[in-house]
Design a protein around this motif. Structure first.
Motif: not given
Length: 529
Positions: A293-297, A424-428, A443-446, A472-474
């Protein structure tokens, strides 16, 4: 220009030597590469050699108005650079306007003679370029969007080696998909490039496991997966072992975008793996695969978390341990007033709330090298001008500042750059590309980066090294690199729409001591603005 038909309609497109995608450039580690680019179209043109380090040869890097003025219609420019300490898959593309949609091709850099790959020698190597196709003229698409202040129309198809493939809606596409002809019991090296303008892509081959061995021309610890995630600008090399029953198997490229309010082209590009000896008819049963799916995070996160540098004796992982410049850059969107736009406002993008303005009289590198005043200011903010809950609702004022502002680095200084997405507007998710360097993704994180807590989880042993990172988004990504390449180096989002809107900036790296730590003088045929 070349008249080209896809999706049952034709249009003239800008091509390299009449080919789309363009021809593959083959070289060897250590080679000096000379490419004469002759502009026979109506647009200004430049070519960027994406991921090539360009040590001291920033004049050959290619981003328009950053390292050179564009090549004007009827003019030419000789790109001259040496491939030092790099081997693997990179790519080239136009770096002005939206021309890279069709002006792109792979760069295959072989190891030095008699130096083997750090994995078993494949039977055959194949370049696979993923892209996007618009039925409309893409320059008209972005010009219209800039006029209205709104987002541009999404593409009409994704492509694999220039074709939407046998499952696309247009009947003539049935026969024109890319076919990968294979023999049973062999191992193939696929060199995959995401040349799409605005979309991260999932990549799958039905029924087969894919072994990742390299990204962005950096060897990885091999790992197997059934789904790759590749952002625009990134490359991924995989080993495909043909150990299934002789038949046909579907290859798919489909979008990953986990912000549901952002429109994407939801069409899947297809191609086929065709085993030798299997019947070749359109009715032949092709084994299909489930499209994520397009949002398969979770699939995307799992993939990026699996990437590790080889960190061997021959290919060590030299992560900077001490940091001279600790930077926090917010990346995201904004809204500025616009009297002529549809809603009286326009969507923009920014880094640390600065929407970057390209110079027009000279390139940044010329201004730096020749000490020209009035082209840029060296006051790009190291941190967001105003702190806020970055991944929360955001501030009430969504306006951005604009300016041609750069950040200055001393030669050989070490940099930690934390890229923080905003809501702002939307995380992406943002694929951020740095010219002139590779960096380590430590490193990476949410959520929001926390300078007190987040570094405790950094990987400083074998983090992946690359030239383009999917933030990563947000969330956030922490990068480290050593500024050992004098010149002016562009940092920007590889979603072309965000770059157009201003999500870009540049680093100036000063000369070190002596000629070997200094940028070379410009070539005599450097284009004029």
């Amino acid at each position: 220009m070349q008249k080209t038909s896809r999706l049952c309609s034709s249009k003239p497109i800008v091509t390299v030597n009449g080919r789309y995608p363009g021809p593959t450039l083959y070289a060897r580690e250590g080679d000096n590469v000379l490419v004469n680019v002759v502009n026979q179209v109506k647009y200004n043109v430049t070519i960027h050699w994406h991921g090539v380090r360009q040590l001291r040869t920033g004049w050959a890097d290619g981003p328009a108005y950053i390292t050179q003025c564009p090549i004007q219609p009827g003019q030419s420019y000789l790109y001259n650079f040496t491939i030092t300490g790099q081997r693997g898959t990179l790519w080239y593309h136009a770096h002005i306007l939206w021309l890279r949609v069709t002006v792109h091709g792979a760069i295959v850099i072989k190891p030095k003679p008699n130096v083997p790959y750090p994995f078993s020698q494949p039977y055959k190597e194949v370049v696979v370029i993923l892209g996007e196709w618009w039925k409309a003229d893409t320059e008209a698409v972005i010009n219209q969007a800039m006029k209205t202040g709104q987002a541009p129309n999404v593409s009409d198809a994704h492509t694999i080696n220039g074709h939407p493939g046998p499952l696309s809606s247009c009947n003539s596409s049935q026969s024109d998909g890319f076919k990968l002809q294979v023999k049973s019991g062999k191992t193939y090296l696929l060199r995959i490039v995401n040349a799409a303008l605005n979309e991260d892509l999932f990549f799958k081959i039905a029924g087969h496991s894919l072994t990742v061995v390299e990204v962005d021309a950096i060897y990885t610890k091999p790992f197997s997966t059934d789904t790759l995630v590749i952002t625009p600008g990134q490359t991924t090399n995989i080993l495909l072992t043909t150990n299934k029953s002789p038949s046909q198997y579907l290859i798919t490229a489909s979008p990953f975008m986990d912000t549901m309010v952002v429109a994407v082209d939801n069409k899947t590009a297809t191609a086929t793996v065709h085993y030798e000896g299997s019947v070749s008819t359109t009715s032949a049963t092709t084994t299909t695969t489930k499209i994520p799916s397009r949002n398969a995070t979770p699939i995307a996160t799992s993939f990026s978390n699996s990437l590790r540098s080889l960190n061997s004796k021959d290919f060590p992982c030299k992560v900077p341990r001490t940091i001279d410049h600790s930077l926090l850059f917010t990346i995201g969107l904004g809204v500025n007033p616009c009297a002529t736009c549809v809603n009286g406002s326009r969507v923009v993008a920014a880094i640390n709330n600065v929407s970057f303005v390209m110079p027009s009289s000279a390139s940044l590198l010329q201004a730096h090298f020749f000490n020209l005043s009035g082209v840029f200011t060296a006051d790009f903010p190291a941190n967001p001008p105003v702190a806020f809950n970055y991944t929360g609702a955001g501030p009430s004022n969504l306006k951005t500042m604009s300016g041609t502002r750069i950040y200055r680095l001393e030669y050989n200084s070490t940099v930690q750059l934390v890229l923080q997405d905003t809501g702002i507007i939307a995380p992406e998710s943002h694929p951020i590309h740095l010219h002139g360097f590779n960096f380590f993704v430590v490193g990476k994180g949410v959520g929001n980066y926390d300078p007190k807590v987040s570094p405790s989880a950094f990987n400083l042993v074998d983090p992946i090294e690359r030239n383009t990172v999917g933030v990563p988004s947000g969330g956030w990504a922490a990068l480290r690199f050593r500024a050992d390449n004098p010149g002016v180096w562009f940092l920007h989002c590889h979603f072309e729409v965000h770059t157009t809107w201003g999500l870009k900036m540049a680093f100036v790296v000063d000369n070190g001591i002596g000629v070997n730590e200094s940028i070379l003088p410009p070539p005599s045929d450097l284009p004029k603005c």
